[in-house]
Design an enzyme around this catalytic site. Structure first.
Site, short mmCIF file in Angstrom:
data_model
loop_
_atom_site.label_atom_id
_atom_site.label_comp_id
_atom_site.label_asym_id
_atom_site.label_seq_id
_atom_site.Cartn_x
_atom_site.Cartn_y
_atom_site.Cartn_z
N LEU A 30 -2.05 -2.27 1.12
CA LEU A 30 -2.66 -1.89 -0.15
C LEU A 30 -2.46 -2.94 -1.23
O LEU A 30 -1.46 -3.64 -1.27
CB LEU A 30 -2.06 -0.56 -0.60
CG LEU A 30 -2.24 0.60 0.40
CD1 LEU A 30 -1.60 1.87 -0.15
CD2 LEU A 30 -3.71 0.83 0.72
N HIS A 34 -7.11 -0.93 -4.13
CA HIS A 34 -6.88 0.41 -3.60
C HIS A 34 -6.25 1.31 -4.68
O HIS A 34 -6.61 2.47 -4.82
CB HIS A 34 -5.92 0.37 -2.40
CG HIS A 34 -6.41 -0.45 -1.24
ND1 HIS A 34 -5.83 -1.65 -0.88
CD2 HIS A 34 -7.40 -0.24 -0.35
CE1 HIS A 34 -6.44 -2.13 0.19
NE2 HIS A 34 -7.40 -1.31 0.53
P1 AMP Z 1 -10.07 -1.34 2.96
O1 AMP Z 1 -8.64 -0.95 3.07
O2 AMP Z 1 -10.30 -2.80 2.83
O3 AMP Z 1 -10.95 -0.68 4.02
O4 AMP Z 1 -10.58 -0.75 1.59
C1 AMP Z 1 -10.43 0.61 1.28
C2 AMP Z 1 -11.24 0.94 0.05
O5 AMP Z 1 -10.79 0.14 -1.05
C3 AMP Z 1 -12.74 0.62 0.23
O6 AMP Z 1 -13.51 1.63 -0.41
C4 AMP Z 1 -12.88 -0.69 -0.47
O7 AMP Z 1 -14.18 -0.93 -0.97
C5 AMP Z 1 -11.89 -0.54 -1.61
N1 AMP Z 1 -11.50 -1.85 -2.12
C6 AMP Z 1 -11.04 -2.91 -1.41
N2 AMP Z 1 -10.84 -3.97 -2.22
C7 AMP Z 1 -11.19 -3.57 -3.46
C8 AMP Z 1 -11.23 -4.22 -4.73
N3 AMP Z 1 -10.85 -5.50 -4.89
N4 AMP Z 1 -11.64 -3.50 -5.79
C9 AMP Z 1 -12.03 -2.20 -5.66
N5 AMP Z 1 -12.02 -1.54 -4.49
C10 AMP Z 1 -11.61 -2.21 -3.40
#
Ligand code: AMP
Length: 285
Positions: A30, A34
């Site tokens: 995270l 996140h």
């Molecule tokens: P992940 O763990 O990469 O699958 O991401 C989980 C959630 O966090 C997804 O909805 C991503 O779009 C969101 N997320 C990842 N990076 C960012 C960021 N820099 N800003 C906002 N949301 C993010």
């Protein structure tokens, strides 16, 4: 905070909660992006659940599933500090038992962009998110704008399958130099990390041209390419100026705003980013 590893245990813990529940689905490792989703969920829901699951079905055979970064103890500390009530952290066999055989296939909006670059990716995403919605029973689910196509795919699935959950999309959280925060940024070596903000510079340059009155989609795509070409470590996979709902490339003038997005490889590491252009009064369809 309770951490549950089985579907049965999670459902039992969830049944004890009254009031609304917000779900933040993640693959763990995270970062502030996140945690921003968690904060937004807290602001809008009585309780917050976070899932941590590196979903194998959304990784292609040559992708980074085995080396995807993981640190569950650290993730749990961050979520505890953020006031999360429920964490769902299942093993792969809990989500995909040996006889698993049902997949969710969203059509059309999964075809271009990341879907073209990563065959099968969105089938894996839609399947696991549908399962998580059924397991968690959330009123709202929070997704990041960083994965813009994913939000379009999930919204389509929720509409088509009448899933009783509201989708909330949260703006991208960035490093001070503009690089979108991502669990995958740890793969970058120092030279690649120094080069990576070129994604954001390219998007800002094209968005600025649009602000100044440039309306031609092809010209905006070319502007993205021109900035990326200034960075020798950046290998461009695609640039796009697409309709924000259908994700089809816009040919000719932009009429309803557009999603500018790009995917760039630094060595073996793929980075994506995007901005949404505001629909302009002078270009209203
Ligand atoms: P992940 O763990 O990469 O699958 O991401 C989980 C959630 O966090 C997804 O909805 C991503 O779009 C969101 N997320 C990842 N990076 C960012 C960021 N820099 N800003 C906002 N949301 C993010």
């Amino acid at each position: 905070m309770q951490t549950l590893e089985t579907i049965t245990a999670f459902r039992a813990a969830r049944a004890d909660l009254t009031g609304s529940l917000g779900l933040v689905p993640t693959m763990g490792y995270l970062h502030e992006g996140h945690l921003e989703l968690v904060r937004r969920a807290h602001a809008e829901c009585s309780h917050v659940a976070v899932s941590i699951f590196v979903n194998p079905t959304q990784f292609g055979p040559n992708e980074d599933l085995a080396r995807y970064p993981r640190d569950l103890p650290r993730d749990l500390e961050l979520l505890q500090a953020a006031g999360v009530e429920l964490v769902f952290a299942p093993a792969v066999a809990e989500m995909y038992p040996a006889d698993f055989g049902t997949y969710v296939e969203v059509q059309n909006v999964t075809a271009p962009l990341e879907g073209a670059r990563r065959p099968g990716h969105f089938q894996g995403v839609a399947t696991v998110v549908c399962k998580l919605f059924n397991i968690v029973g959330a009123d709202r689910a929070y997704f990041g704008q960083k994965d813009a196509q994913q939000t379009v795919v999930i919204r389509q699935m929720v509409r088509d399958l009448n899933l009783p959950v509201e989708i909330v999309v949260v703006p991208t959280v960035r490093e001070a130099d503009g690089l979108a925060k991502s669990s995958r940024n740890v793969y970058l070596d120092p030279a690649q990390r120094a080069a990576a903000p070129v994604l954001w510079r390219a998007l800002q340059h094209a968005a600025q041209l649009y602000e100044q009155g440039e309306n031609d989609a092809e010209l905006l795509r070319r502007a993205l390419h021109q900035v990326l070409a200034q960075e020798p470590l950046a290998q461009v996979e695609y640039v796009s100026a697409a309709d924000p709902h259908t994700l089809m490339e816009i040919e000719g003038p932009i009429r309803r705003g557009a999603l500018l997005s790009l995917a760039v490889r630094f060595g073996a590491t793929h980075l994506i980013d995007n901005v949404t252009l505001a629909a302009r009064a002078d270009s209203a369809a």
